[in-house]
Scaffold this active site. Structure first.
Site, PDB file in Angstrom:
ATOM      1  N   ASP A 122       0.826  -1.167  -0.002  1.00 18.31           N
ATOM      2  CA  ASP A 122       0.109   0.202  -0.187  1.00 18.31           C
ATOM      3  C   ASP A 122       0.851   1.326  -0.069  1.00 18.31           C
ATOM      4  O   ASP A 122       0.511   2.260  -0.744  1.00 18.31           O
ATOM      5  CB  ASP A 122      -0.976   0.028   1.423  1.00 18.31           C
ATOM      6  CG  ASP A 122      -2.264  -0.942   1.014  1.00 18.31           C
ATOM      7  OD1 ASP A 122      -2.382  -1.158  -0.165  1.00 18.31           O
ATOM      8  OD2 ASP A 122      -2.880  -1.222   2.026  1.00 18.31           O
ATOM      9  N   GLY A 123       2.120   1.305   0.766  1.00 17.04           N
ATOM     10  CA  GLY A 123       2.821   2.465   0.633  1.00 17.04           C
ATOM     11  C   GLY A 123       3.377   2.856  -0.606  1.00 17.04           C
ATOM     12  O   GLY A 123       3.494   3.901  -1.068  1.00 17.04           O
ATOM     13  N   ASN A 150      -5.263   8.457   1.250  1.00 15.09           N
ATOM     14  CA  ASN A 150      -5.697   7.992   2.678  1.00 15.09           C
ATOM     15  C   ASN A 150      -6.033   8.967   3.576  1.00 15.09           C
ATOM     16  O   ASN A 150      -7.216   9.171   3.998  1.00 15.09           O
ATOM     17  CB  ASN A 150      -4.490   7.280   3.428  1.00 15.09           C
ATOM     18  CG  ASN A 150      -4.464   5.716   2.851  1.00 15.09           C
ATOM     19  OD1 ASN A 150      -5.494   5.057   2.340  1.00 15.09           O
ATOM     20  ND2 ASN A 150      -3.571   5.138   3.433  1.00 15.09           N
ATOM     21  N   ASP A 151      -5.139  10.134   4.045  1.00  8.12           N
ATOM     22  CA  ASP A 151      -5.311  10.901   5.036  1.00  8.12           C
ATOM     23  C   ASP A 151      -4.426  12.089   5.207  1.00  8.12           C
ATOM     24  O   ASP A 151      -3.311  12.038   4.496  1.00  8.12           O
ATOM     25  CB  ASP A 151      -5.407  10.347   6.457  1.00  8.12           C
ATOM     26  CG  ASP A 151      -4.213   9.328   6.583  1.00  8.12           C
ATOM     27  OD1 ASP A 151      -3.251   9.664   6.234  1.00  8.12           O
ATOM     28  OD2 ASP A 151      -4.522   8.168   7.149  1.00  8.12           O
ATOM     29  N   ARG A 176       2.745  15.207  24.443  1.00  5.33           N
ATOM     30  CA  ARG A 176       2.340  16.365  24.719  1.00  5.33           C
ATOM     31  C   ARG A 176       0.792  16.592  24.123  1.00  5.33           C
ATOM     32  O   ARG A 176       1.030  16.385  22.673  1.00  5.33           O
ATOM     33  CB  ARG A 176       3.268  17.419  24.444  1.00  5.33           C
ATOM     34  CG  ARG A 176       2.882  18.924  25.121  1.00  5.33           C
ATOM     35  CD  ARG A 176       4.055  19.871  25.158  1.00  5.33           C
ATOM     36  NE  ARG A 176       5.082  19.449  25.845  1.00  5.33           N
ATOM     37  CZ  ARG A 176       6.388  19.955  25.687  1.00  5.33           C
ATOM     38  NH1 ARG A 176       6.363  20.970  24.861  1.00  5.33           N
ATOM     39  NH2 ARG A 176       7.240  19.631  26.316  1.00  5.33           N
ATOM     40  N   TYR A 230      -4.625   4.700   9.527  1.00  2.19           N
ATOM     41  CA  TYR A 230      -4.497   5.070  10.609  1.00  2.19           C
ATOM     42  C   TYR A 230      -5.816   5.285  11.372  1.00  2.19           C
ATOM     43  O   TYR A 230      -5.826   5.304  12.685  1.00  2.19           O
ATOM     44  CB  TYR A 230      -3.591   6.618  10.585  1.00  2.19           C
ATOM     45  CG  TYR A 230      -3.049   6.984  11.613  1.00  2.19           C
ATOM     46  CD1 TYR A 230      -3.065   6.336  12.929  1.00  2.19           C
ATOM     47  CD2 TYR A 230      -2.281   8.282  11.653  1.00  2.19           C
ATOM     48  CE1 TYR A 230      -2.761   7.106  14.038  1.00  2.19           C
ATOM     49  CE2 TYR A 230      -1.488   8.844  12.763  1.00  2.19           C
ATOM     50  CZ  TYR A 230      -1.671   8.178  14.032  1.00  2.19           C
ATOM     51  OH  TYR A 230      -1.089   8.485  14.942  1.00  2.19           O
ATOM     52  N   SER A 231      -6.822   5.953  10.730  1.00  2.00           N
ATOM     53  CA  SER A 231      -8.127   6.311  11.420  1.00  2.00           C
ATOM     54  C   SER A 231      -8.642   5.185  12.014  1.00  2.00           C
ATOM     55  O   SER A 231      -9.185   5.138  13.159  1.00  2.00           O
ATOM     56  CB  SER A 231      -9.268   6.766  10.228  1.00  2.00           C
ATOM     57  OG  SER A 231     -10.385   7.143  10.683  1.00  2.00           O
ATOM     58  N   SER A 272      -7.020   2.332  13.343  1.00  2.00           N
ATOM     59  CA  SER A 272      -6.120   2.128  14.584  1.00  2.00           C
ATOM     60  C   SER A 272      -6.650   3.106  15.611  1.00  2.00           C
ATOM     61  O   SER A 272      -6.534   2.745  16.944  1.00  2.00           O
ATOM     62  CB  SER A 272      -4.741   2.483  14.273  1.00  2.00           C
ATOM     63  OG  SER A 272      -4.327   1.597  13.086  1.00  2.00           O
ATOM     64  N   GLN A 325       3.628   9.722   4.431  1.00  2.00           N
ATOM     65  CA  GLN A 325       4.763   9.947   3.768  1.00  2.00           C
ATOM     66  C   GLN A 325       5.484  11.257   3.245  1.00  2.00           C
ATOM     67  O   GLN A 325       6.494  11.321   3.051  1.00  2.00           O
ATOM     68  CB  GLN A 325       4.776   9.387   2.291  1.00  2.00           C
ATOM     69  CG  GLN A 325       4.316   7.604   2.367  1.00  2.00           C
ATOM     70  CD  GLN A 325       3.858   7.140   0.898  1.00  2.00           C
ATOM     71  OE1 GLN A 325       3.869   7.789  -0.079  1.00  2.00           O
ATOM     72  NE2 GLN A 325       4.060   5.677   0.772  1.00  2.00           N
TER      73      GLN A 325
END
Length: 285
Positions: free
Chosen positions: A68-69, A142-143, A153, A185-186, A188, A242
């Site tokens: 996918d990357g 993707n995002d 923090r 990521y979403s 996860s 990326q």
């Protein structure tokens, strides 16, 4: 009709040279010119490799060998050109890649005979705004993510949709995802799984300090703005995991559905839910 195809390859894979040699031979037999990125050129011992940003010019198809990357990188290189991608999965999950390496010969023949369909995926267009001026532009399959990468923090962020205030977030970050990115990521971070043909965006906080903060699904027509209310020098904007940019307090990210899509060639009958069951092992004990 295919006149010129491009090849994009993940580096350092022992199984890629044989696939590239097959692709090169197939192209020669069909009198199709083949251009290669630098990684593919290294595998083949060619000296005419191109950077991925330059490769898509005049190509009718890009063959992607990797995970996918690698596909995300190829999609970013194609940009607004709307060149179809034939993605051969050599990675792990490969949510967007349903063609296996053993299926490459049949897939190429299907493409040559126009026996395929295009899976068109929504793209996000994003702008980084600083001191009232747009200083950078990105496309994401993707995002786009605002986060703090160096220390644990909390970030202070504010989100808006079509100019309407959504809420403040005290969290490790915020993810704005396409339906394609909903399984990245979403997911996860606790976001929902969305079918890729759903006309929606999803805003998902990363480890929010307020437990009632949850993902918000927005229409695909929404223009979203994320403002950095406070933070430090380690705040950053990440595009598809990326491309990154450091953020300053008072920076904002404005994003919306892009005018173009990423078109992925599908030559088999595997459905989206077939992919989910296979990749996520739904129903396994």
């Amino acid at each position: 009709m295919l006149r010129r195809i491009g090849a994009v390859s993940k580096p350092d894979r022992q199984d890629i040279p044989a696939l590239l040699r097959y692709l090169q031979g197939w192209a020669a037999r069909h009198r199709i010119e083949i251009a290669v990125d630098n990684s593919s050129a290294d595998y083949l011992g060619r000296s005419d490799g191109k950077s991925r940003d330059r490769l898509p010019k005049d190509c009718d198809l890009i063959v992607v060998l990797g995970g996918d990357g690698t596909l995300l990188s190829a999609a970013r290189a194609v940009g607004e050109r709307q060149i179809p991608l034939l993605a051969v999965n050599l990675g792990g999950l490969g949510f967007m890649m349903t063609t296996g390496p053993d299926e490459l010969p049949a897939a190429l023949e299907s493409v040559a005979h126009s026996d395929f369909r295009l899976d068109s995926r929504m793209v996000l267009e994003a702008r980084l705004v600083r001191d009232g001026a747009e200083i950078d532009r990105f496309f994401a399959l993707n995002d786009v993510v605002v986060a703090n990468g160096a220390v644990a923090r909390l970030l202070h962020l504010a989100a808006y949709a079509d100019g309407e205030y959504v809420c403040d977030y005290r969290s490790d970050g915020l993810i704005l995802s396409t339906p394609t990115g909903s399984t990245a990521y979403s997911l996860s971070a606790g976001g929902p799984v969305m079918s890729p043909d759903v006309g929606a965006l999803v805003l998902t906080p990363i480890c929010p300090h307020t437990l009632s903060n949850r993902s918000v699904v927005l229409p695909s027509t929404a223009k979203v703005e994320i403002r950095v209310s406070a933070g430090d020098k380690d705040n950053y904007l990440s595009v598809d995991g990326q491309v990154g940019r450091h953020l300053k307090p008072e920076d904002s990210i404005r994003a919306w559905k892009a005018a173009h899509t990423v078109d992925i060639v599908q030559t088999n009958t595997m459905s989206y839910f077939d992919v989910l069951r296979s990749k996520m092992r739904w129903g396994d004990r």
